[in-house]
Design a protein around this motif. Structure first.
Motif, PDB file in Angstrom:
ATOM      1  N   ARG A 125       1.261  -1.206  -0.086  1.00 12.22           N
ATOM      2  CA  ARG A 125       0.341  -0.328  -0.381  1.00 12.22           C
ATOM      3  C   ARG A 125       0.842   1.793   0.200  1.00 12.22           C
ATOM      4  N   ALA A 126       2.091   1.159   0.721  1.00  9.21           N
ATOM      5  CA  ALA A 126       2.549   2.300   1.019  1.00  9.21           C
ATOM      6  C   ALA A 126       3.421   2.473  -0.334  1.00  9.21           C
ATOM      7  N   ARG A 127       3.627   1.622  -1.389  1.00 12.80           N
ATOM      8  CA  ARG A 127       4.261   1.708  -2.879  1.00 12.80           C
ATOM      9  C   ARG A 127       2.964   2.192  -3.808  1.00 12.80           C
ATOM     10  N   LYS A 128       1.509   2.186  -3.624  1.00  9.98           N
ATOM     11  CA  LYS A 128       1.140   2.402  -4.186  1.00  9.98           C
ATOM     12  C   LYS A 128       0.576   3.725  -4.311  1.00  9.98           C
ATOM     13  N   VAL A 129       0.936   4.327  -2.533  1.00  3.56           N
ATOM     14  CA  VAL A 129       0.297   5.944  -2.601  1.00  3.56           C
ATOM     15  C   VAL A 129       0.892   6.593  -2.429  1.00  3.56           C
ATOM     16  N   LEU A 130       2.531   5.803  -2.728  1.00  8.71           N
ATOM     17  CA  LEU A 130       3.651   6.973  -3.625  1.00  8.71           C
ATOM     18  C   LEU A 130       3.499   7.259  -5.000  1.00  8.71           C
ATOM     19  N   MET A 131       3.263   6.075  -5.680  1.00 10.59           N
ATOM     20  CA  MET A 131       2.811   5.979  -6.971  1.00 10.59           C
ATOM     21  C   MET A 131       1.973   6.971  -7.463  1.00 10.59           C
ATOM     22  N   CYS A 132       0.712   7.169  -6.289  1.00 12.39           N
ATOM     23  CA  CYS A 132      -0.071   8.471  -6.099  1.00 12.39           C
ATOM     24  C   CYS A 132       0.951   9.932  -6.509  1.00 12.39           C
ATOM     25  N   LEU A 133       1.643   9.890  -5.024  1.00 15.48           N
ATOM     26  CA  LEU A 133       2.420  10.881  -5.156  1.00 15.48           C
ATOM     27  C   LEU A 133       3.214  11.511  -6.211  1.00 15.48           C
ATOM     28  N   TYR A 134       3.999  10.545  -6.595  1.00 17.02           N
ATOM     29  CA  TYR A 134       4.472  11.116  -7.464  1.00 17.02           C
ATOM     30  C   TYR A 134       4.345  11.849  -8.431  1.00 17.02           C
ATOM     31  N   PHE A 135       2.885  11.297  -9.285  1.00 13.32           N
ATOM     32  CA  PHE A 135       2.062  11.268 -10.156  1.00 13.32           C
ATOM     33  C   PHE A 135       1.800  12.818  -9.765  1.00 13.32           C
ATOM     34  N   ALA A 136       1.036  13.005  -8.533  1.00 14.29           N
ATOM     35  CA  ALA A 136       0.769  14.882  -8.121  1.00 14.29           C
ATOM     36  C   ALA A 136       1.588  15.526  -7.825  1.00 14.29           C
ATOM     37  N   ASP A 137       2.721  15.031  -7.132  1.00 16.30           N
ATOM     38  CA  ASP A 137       4.016  16.075  -7.566  1.00 16.30           C
ATOM     39  C   ASP A 137       4.784  16.970  -8.842  1.00 16.30           C
ATOM     40  N   TRP A 138       4.388  16.114 -10.268  1.00 18.37           N
ATOM     41  CA  TRP A 138       4.595  16.287 -11.585  1.00 18.37           C
ATOM     42  C   TRP A 138       3.481  17.223 -12.151  1.00 18.37           C
ATOM     43  N   LEU A 139       1.886  16.409 -11.744  1.00 14.99           N
ATOM     44  CA  LEU A 139       1.249  17.931 -11.887  1.00 14.99           C
ATOM     45  C   LEU A 139       1.385  18.730 -10.835  1.00 14.99           C
ATOM     46  N   VAL A 140       1.606  18.979  -9.597  1.00 16.75           N
ATOM     47  CA  VAL A 140       2.029  20.210  -9.076  1.00 16.75           C
ATOM     48  C   VAL A 140       2.660  21.067  -9.560  1.00 16.75           C
ATOM     49  N   LYS A 141       4.249  20.670 -10.047  1.00 12.89           N
ATOM     50  CA  LYS A 141       5.239  21.095 -10.814  1.00 12.89           C
ATOM     51  C   LYS A 141       4.932  21.656 -12.433  1.00 12.89           C
ATOM     52  N   ILE A 142       4.078  20.799 -13.357  1.00  9.04           N
ATOM     53  CA  ILE A 142       3.367  21.699 -14.227  1.00  9.04           C
ATOM     54  C   ILE A 142       2.917  22.446 -14.405  1.00  9.04           C
ATOM     55  N   GLY A 143       1.650  22.731 -13.278  1.00  5.21           N
ATOM     56  CA  GLY A 143       0.907  23.745 -12.929  1.00  5.21           C
ATOM     57  C   GLY A 143       1.328  24.879 -12.362  1.00  5.21           C
ATOM     58  N   LEU A 196       1.593  28.262 -14.319  1.00  5.25           N
ATOM     59  CA  LEU A 196       1.320  29.765 -13.906  1.00  5.25           C
ATOM     60  C   LEU A 196       1.982  30.570 -14.043  1.00  5.25           C
ATOM     61  N   PHE A 197       3.067  30.332 -13.035  1.00  7.27           N
ATOM     62  CA  PHE A 197       4.046  31.233 -14.167  1.00  7.27           C
ATOM     63  C   PHE A 197       4.153  31.727 -15.143  1.00  7.27           C
ATOM     64  N   PHE A 198       4.260  31.127 -16.019  1.00  2.52           N
ATOM     65  CA  PHE A 198       5.130  31.848 -17.400  1.00  2.52           C
ATOM     66  C   PHE A 198       3.420  32.037 -18.327  1.00  2.52           C
ATOM     67  N   TRP A 199       2.655  31.843 -17.562  1.00  2.00           N
ATOM     68  CA  TRP A 199       0.832  32.886 -17.337  1.00  2.00           C
ATOM     69  C   TRP A 199       0.966  33.959 -17.409  1.00  2.00           C
ATOM     70  N   PHE A 200       1.442  34.245 -15.972  1.00  2.00           N
ATOM     71  CA  PHE A 200       1.543  35.009 -15.529  1.00  2.00           C
ATOM     72  C   PHE A 200       2.708  36.492 -16.315  1.00  2.00           C
ATOM     73  N   MET A 201       4.410  35.437 -16.757  1.00  2.00           N
ATOM     74  CA  MET A 201       4.637  36.182 -17.450  1.00  2.00           C
ATOM     75  C   MET A 201       4.141  37.068 -18.518  1.00  2.00           C
ATOM     76  N   TYR A 202       3.380  36.556 -18.863  1.00  2.00           N
ATOM     77  CA  TYR A 202       2.706  36.255 -20.519  1.00  2.00           C
ATOM     78  C   TYR A 202       1.510  37.328 -20.604  1.00  2.00           C
ATOM     79  N   SER A 203       0.934  37.097 -18.971  1.00  2.00           N
ATOM     80  CA  SER A 203       0.105  38.432 -19.328  1.00  2.00           C
ATOM     81  C   SER A 203       0.398  40.259 -18.346  1.00  2.00           C
ATOM     82  N   TRP A 204       1.457  40.144 -17.861  1.00  2.00           N
ATOM     83  CA  TRP A 204       2.446  40.787 -17.778  1.00  2.00           C
ATOM     84  C   TRP A 204       3.258  41.436 -19.121  1.00  2.00           C
ATOM     85  N   ILE A 205       3.180  40.657 -20.053  1.00  2.00           N
ATOM     86  CA  ILE A 205       3.748  41.132 -21.305  1.00  2.00           C
ATOM     87  C   ILE A 205       2.655  42.123 -21.847  1.00  2.00           C
TER      88      ILE A 205
END
Length: 507
Positions: free
Chosen positions: A461-479, A483-492
């Motif tokens: 179960r710990a491995r399954k939880v870790l796999m879910c957190l792995y994808f969540a971690d990537w989603l947050v990083k991508i998000g 968000l950063f590039f959207w902010f820069m684009y909006s400012w420009i």
């Protein structure tokens, strides 16, 4: 030493035949391994007297019974149950004169004991100077005063630390002069008010990083002047066992174990550390084997001056902080802990500003955000409190993660050469034999099993939880990236004239 000379020397087990041993600090991490090893490997050992104090509402007898129900004594109970009868409780306290012993206990110890291991100490780095000195230095003074009364003493071993003179870059196996005499320091800390002492502490420490190192340095000075047949063992960073009492056995979260648990649970994302510096780890069973070997050597040679021995891993098999971090991360994702808060990640850096930026964005802000959500759900927040404790702990150890020392350990290597072939196997201490990758894998699994009490059945179960957190971690990083590039684009888009003016000015 040639083979004929070795054959004429009694083995460690033979030398300990019918000898009664007195141990302070036997309820601690290393103390338990020492007692385990003596009972397990010294077949005809006499009694082992354990000095135990009352703690947290438990009297000494209750503490002893509790310890005997846990690792590693459960192993002795299964293998040699009759040997547990050799453990004799002695209620007392090292900070008291005559160790707070009863008249009968004192008389018996003085009459029967010939070997003493003094391991009692408080290893916290953040103790006040008064606490550290009264526990570690005064405690050692009281033990020495008592041991000097023993008519049959053959060997006294004081367990110190390799880092008690860490303002030196090269740490030799010798006595170092202290800037102040222990007796003077004891008088000073007890005469000053706490407020004045707090202000004076940095000056009194004379460059040492904490009160623990200072109080242990003072203790060594006392042993040096004791006139006893003595040895001073200086272990480096003591970590989980290599083989005994079980591979990876560890019971506390001090030092690297705490960092590993924090990182493995996703709480620690950054540490101020030099990736290329070497760290000096010594498995607890190897450290204890060397300490027992030192007692054997002192008992045979009766030195007029204490023998100082650095109980450290050698330069023949070094390990860097970077290798330990990367390899630990690999095994922590293969054998994940339960209760992981986020996917293990982060890194080490030598840049203080960058480190504190990471603390802000990856430790504190997420903790405040999640605690806010916890409050909205009607529960009690806890993450900010956890992160404050984590950050305080990181600050305490970063002196050691950003500096490198050269530990000389000739005496430990020579001690191995003095042992016969059987003792070299039984009391193994050759750090060249360690495969660090295998060891760190055992360390992770041992921490999971013995320290965190994670049942092996929780691993899938710990491995399954870790796999879910792995994808969540990537989603947050991508998000966050979007968000950063959207902010820069909006400012420009909103400020095209400012961008044009800036570009023209630059041209």
């Amino acid at each position: 030493m040639n083979n004929d000379a070795i054959m004429d020397i009694p083995s460690i087990s033979e030398w300990f035949n019918h000898r009664n041993v007195f141990v302070t600090g036997g309820t601690g991490f290393m103390g338990k391994v020492l007692i385990y090893k003596l009972l397990d490997s010294c077949n005809n050992l006499g009694n082992v007297f354990l000095l135990i104090r009352k703690k947290k509402g438990l009297d000494p007898q209750a503490r002893l019974q509790l310890i005997l129900q846990q690792e590693p004594f459960k192993i002795i109970k299964e293998k040699y149950p009759e040997r547990l009868k050799k453990l004799i409780l002695v209620p007392g306290e090292t900070t008291s004169e005559d160790l707070g012993l009863s008249t009968d206990d004192k008389a018996r110890l003085l009459k029967e004991v010939s070997v003493v291991f003094h391991m009692a100490a408080n290893v916290k780095f953040d103790l006040s100077l008064k606490e550290a000195v009264n526990i570690n230095t005064v405690g050692t003074m009281n033990v020495l005063n008592f041991v000097k009364q023993m008519p049959h003493l053959q060997s006294f071993i004081h367990v110190s630390t390799s880092y008690c003179h860490c303002n030196e870059d090269v740490l030799e196996e010798k006595s170092y002069l202290c800037s102040m005499k222990p007796e003077k320091v004891i008088q000073t800390v007890n005469d000053m008010t706490d407020d004045v002492l707090k202000v004076m502490t940095p000056k009194i420490l004379q460059g040492l990083p904490n009160t623990y190192a200072f109080s242990k340095a003072l203790s060594e000075d006392l042993v040096q002047r004791s006139g006893l047949p003595a040895g001073v063992a200086r272990p480096s960073i003591v970590v989980a066992s290599w083989k005994e009492p079980a591979p990876g056995w560890v019971e506390n979260m001090n030092g690297p174990t705490g960092l590993m648990v924090g990182a493995g649970k996703g709480v620690i994302r950054t540490v101020l550390c030099n990736y290329n510096y070497l760290l000096n780890l010594i498995p607890c069973d190897m450290a204890i084997n060397a300490i027992i070997g030192l007692a054997w050597k002192v008992g045979r040679e009766k030195p007029e001056e204490p023998i100082f021995m650095n109980v450290t891993s050698g330069s023949e098999n070094p390990i860097s902080w970077g290798y330990a971090v990367d390899t630990g991360k690999k095994h922590a994702t293969t054998y994940p802990f339960t209760g992981v808060l986020w996917y293990p990640g982060g890194s080490v850096t030598t840049l203080k500003f960058y480190h504190w930026i990471r603390v802000l964005f990856f430790h504190l802000l997420p903790a405040y955000f999640l605690d806010g959500l916890i409050v909205l759900t009607g529960n009690k927040p806890f993450l900010v409190k956890v992160q404050r404790r984590v950050n305080a702990g990181i600050e305490l150890v970063q002196y050691y993660t950003t500096k490198q020392w050269d530990f000389r350990n000739d005496r430990m290597r020579h001690l191995q050469e003095e042992l016969n072939s059987s003792d070299r196997e039984e009391f193994f201490m050759d750090t060249k034999s360690i495969s660090w990758d295998d060891y760190l894998c055992r360390y992770i699994q041992g921490t999971r099993k013995y320290c965190l009490k994670d049942d092996p059945s929780t691993l899938p179960r710990a491995r399954k939880v870790l796999m879910c957190l792995y994808f969540a971690d990537w989603l947050v990083k991508i998000g966050l990236t979007v968000l950063f590039f959207w902010f820069m684009y909006s400012w420009i888009i909103r400020h095209p004239s400012e961008l044009t003016t800036t570009t023209i000015d630059e041209i």
